[in-house]
Design a protein around this motif. Structure first.
Motif, mmCIF file in Angstrom:
data_model
loop_
_atom_site.group_PDB
_atom_site.id
_atom_site.type_symbol
_atom_site.label_atom_id
_atom_site.label_comp_id
_atom_site.label_asym_id
_atom_site.label_seq_id
_atom_site.Cartn_x
_atom_site.Cartn_y
_atom_site.Cartn_z
ATOM 1 N N HIS A 33 -3.180 -3.737 2.755
ATOM 2 C CA HIS A 33 -4.429 -5.632 2.945
ATOM 3 C C HIS A 33 -4.562 -5.219 1.905
ATOM 4 C CE1 HIS A 33 -6.087 -8.452 5.649
ATOM 5 N NE2 HIS A 33 -7.021 -8.369 4.206
ATOM 6 N N PRO A 34 -5.167 -6.089 1.160
ATOM 7 C CA PRO A 34 -6.019 -6.693 0.029
ATOM 8 C C PRO A 34 -7.926 -7.047 0.236
ATOM 9 C CG PRO A 34 -5.189 -8.430 0.166
ATOM 10 C CD PRO A 34 -4.992 -7.443 1.347
ATOM 11 N N ASN A 35 -8.505 -6.061 -0.626
ATOM 12 C CA ASN A 35 -9.968 -6.756 -0.944
ATOM 13 C C ASN A 35 -10.965 -5.677 0.520
ATOM 14 O OD1 ASN A 35 -9.789 -7.352 -3.109
ATOM 15 N ND2 ASN A 35 -9.418 -10.026 -1.690
ATOM 16 N N TRP A 36 -10.062 -4.506 0.865
ATOM 17 C CA TRP A 36 -10.756 -3.374 1.270
ATOM 18 C C TRP A 36 -12.532 -3.220 1.746
ATOM 19 C CZ3 TRP A 36 -8.468 -1.704 5.723
ATOM 20 C CH2 TRP A 36 -9.090 -0.959 6.914
ATOM 21 N N ASN A 37 -12.507 -3.097 3.204
ATOM 22 C CA ASN A 37 -14.245 -3.646 2.101
ATOM 23 C C ASN A 37 -14.299 -3.347 4.649
ATOM 24 O OD1 ASN A 37 -13.872 -5.582 5.062
ATOM 25 N ND2 ASN A 37 -14.349 -7.105 2.960
ATOM 26 N N GLN A 49 -3.061 -7.224 6.751
ATOM 27 C CA GLN A 49 -2.698 -7.970 6.146
ATOM 28 C C GLN A 49 -0.815 -8.428 6.005
ATOM 29 O OE1 GLN A 49 -2.033 -9.441 2.049
ATOM 30 N NE2 GLN A 49 -2.425 -11.356 2.607
ATOM 31 N N THR A 67 -1.517 -8.907 -6.014
ATOM 32 C CA THR A 67 -1.949 -8.937 -6.626
ATOM 33 C C THR A 67 -2.671 -8.116 -7.924
ATOM 34 O OG1 THR A 67 -2.416 -10.964 -4.428
ATOM 35 C CG2 THR A 67 -3.907 -10.998 -7.123
ATOM 36 N N THR A 70 -6.235 -5.889 -8.392
ATOM 37 C CA THR A 70 -7.379 -6.117 -6.828
ATOM 38 C C THR A 70 -6.698 -4.580 -6.259
ATOM 39 O OG1 THR A 70 -5.830 -8.195 -6.535
ATOM 40 C CG2 THR A 70 -6.369 -7.596 -4.284
ATOM 41 N N THR A 71 -7.738 -4.075 -5.032
ATOM 42 C CA THR A 71 -8.287 -3.427 -4.998
ATOM 43 C C THR A 71 -7.268 -3.364 -3.274
ATOM 44 O OG1 THR A 71 -9.919 -3.028 -5.781
ATOM 45 C CG2 THR A 71 -10.049 -1.226 -3.867
ATOM 46 N N TYR A 72 -6.310 -2.485 -2.628
ATOM 47 C CA TYR A 72 -5.550 -2.530 -1.367
ATOM 48 C C TYR A 72 -5.754 -1.167 -0.972
ATOM 49 C CZ TYR A 72 -2.874 -6.255 -2.726
ATOM 50 O OH TYR A 72 -2.300 -8.262 -3.344
ATOM 51 N N ASN A 92 -5.800 0.710 -6.147
ATOM 52 C CA ASN A 92 -6.102 -0.656 -7.897
ATOM 53 C C ASN A 92 -4.681 -1.706 -7.890
ATOM 54 O OD1 ASN A 92 -8.619 -0.773 -6.053
ATOM 55 N ND2 ASN A 92 -9.509 1.054 -8.372
#
Length: 223
Positions: A33-37, A49, A67, A70-72, A92
């Motif tokens: 999944h991208p944009n881990w938070n 995702q 992408t 982008t951080t995954y 990244n």
């Protein structure tokens, strides 16, 4: 579980993990999944995702269509189980790969070329159909014109033949009239011969010798 991420580019990354004894007869689930938070810190499968199933005989997988810049986060579990923190790794992606950019441009150029070729073929087919239709139409009109000319020529020949026959008939009638005017006696004798019934009455011919007329019912012999 020591998961490592190698060969990271702008669009791909290779994920490597050690084999698990519990997945010998099953499969591995590779989730990313991208944009881990912090919202996704629960590591629930529904939070990811993408999820790919990999046969148990393998211990690596190349993640594609990423992408750039982008951080995954990527996790590997057995049989689609919810992952734990030691089963995940953050990485990244790099800038867009120049090779992939070149490939994208090539694919775009190829698509444009194929589209243009198809359009040109369609236009050529339409033009060819129009030319063939026009040629067939002109040929049909030319054949109709030839047929009309032939009919007119036949009409003229028939008119000339009729006029000639009428002229010949008129000339023959005129010749017969002239003959009757010049030799009326011959025509009368010919009429008598042609009509034997006229011989039933006695005929007296006036002559210098006053010869007796032939007997009734007998016709004179004309030399």
């Amino acid at each position: 579980m020591g998961i490592t991420v190698q060969n990271v580019t702008g669009n791909t990354a290779m994920v490597i993990w050690p084999k698990m004894a519990s997945c010998t007869d099953s499969f591995y689930s590779v989730m990313y999944h991208p944009n881990w938070n912090s919202v996704l810190s629960s590591y629930s499968r529904k939070s990811f995702q993408k999820e790919e199933r990999v046969p148990a005989s393998r211990s690596s997988f190349v993640v594609e269509n990423l992408t750039p810049l982008t951080t995954y986060i990527v996790c590997v579990t057995c049989q689609s189980a919810n992952p734990s923190s030691d089963q995940c790794r953050v990485f990244n992606t790099l800038e867009r790969d120049p090779a992939s950019t070149s490939n994208t441009k090539k694919e775009l150029a190829l698509g444009i070329w194929l589209t243009s070729s198809v359009l040109l073929l369609i236009i050529a087919a339409i033009l060819l159909y129009g030319c063939l239709h026009l040629l067939c139409r002109r040929r049909h009109e030319r054949l109709q014109g030839q047929n009309r000319t032939t009919e007119e020529d036949q009409g003229k020949v028939w008119t000339k033949t009729t006029a000639y026959a009428l002229g010949e008939l008129g000339r023959q009638s005129q010749m017969m009239q002239d003959t009757e005017e010049k030799h009326p006696g011959d025509i009368q004798l010919a009429t008598i011969i042609a009509n034997p019934s006229a011989c039933k009455e006695p005929v007296t011919l006036a002559s210098q010798s006053r010869e007796q007329a032939p007997a009734r019912g007998q016709c004179p012999v004309i030399n």
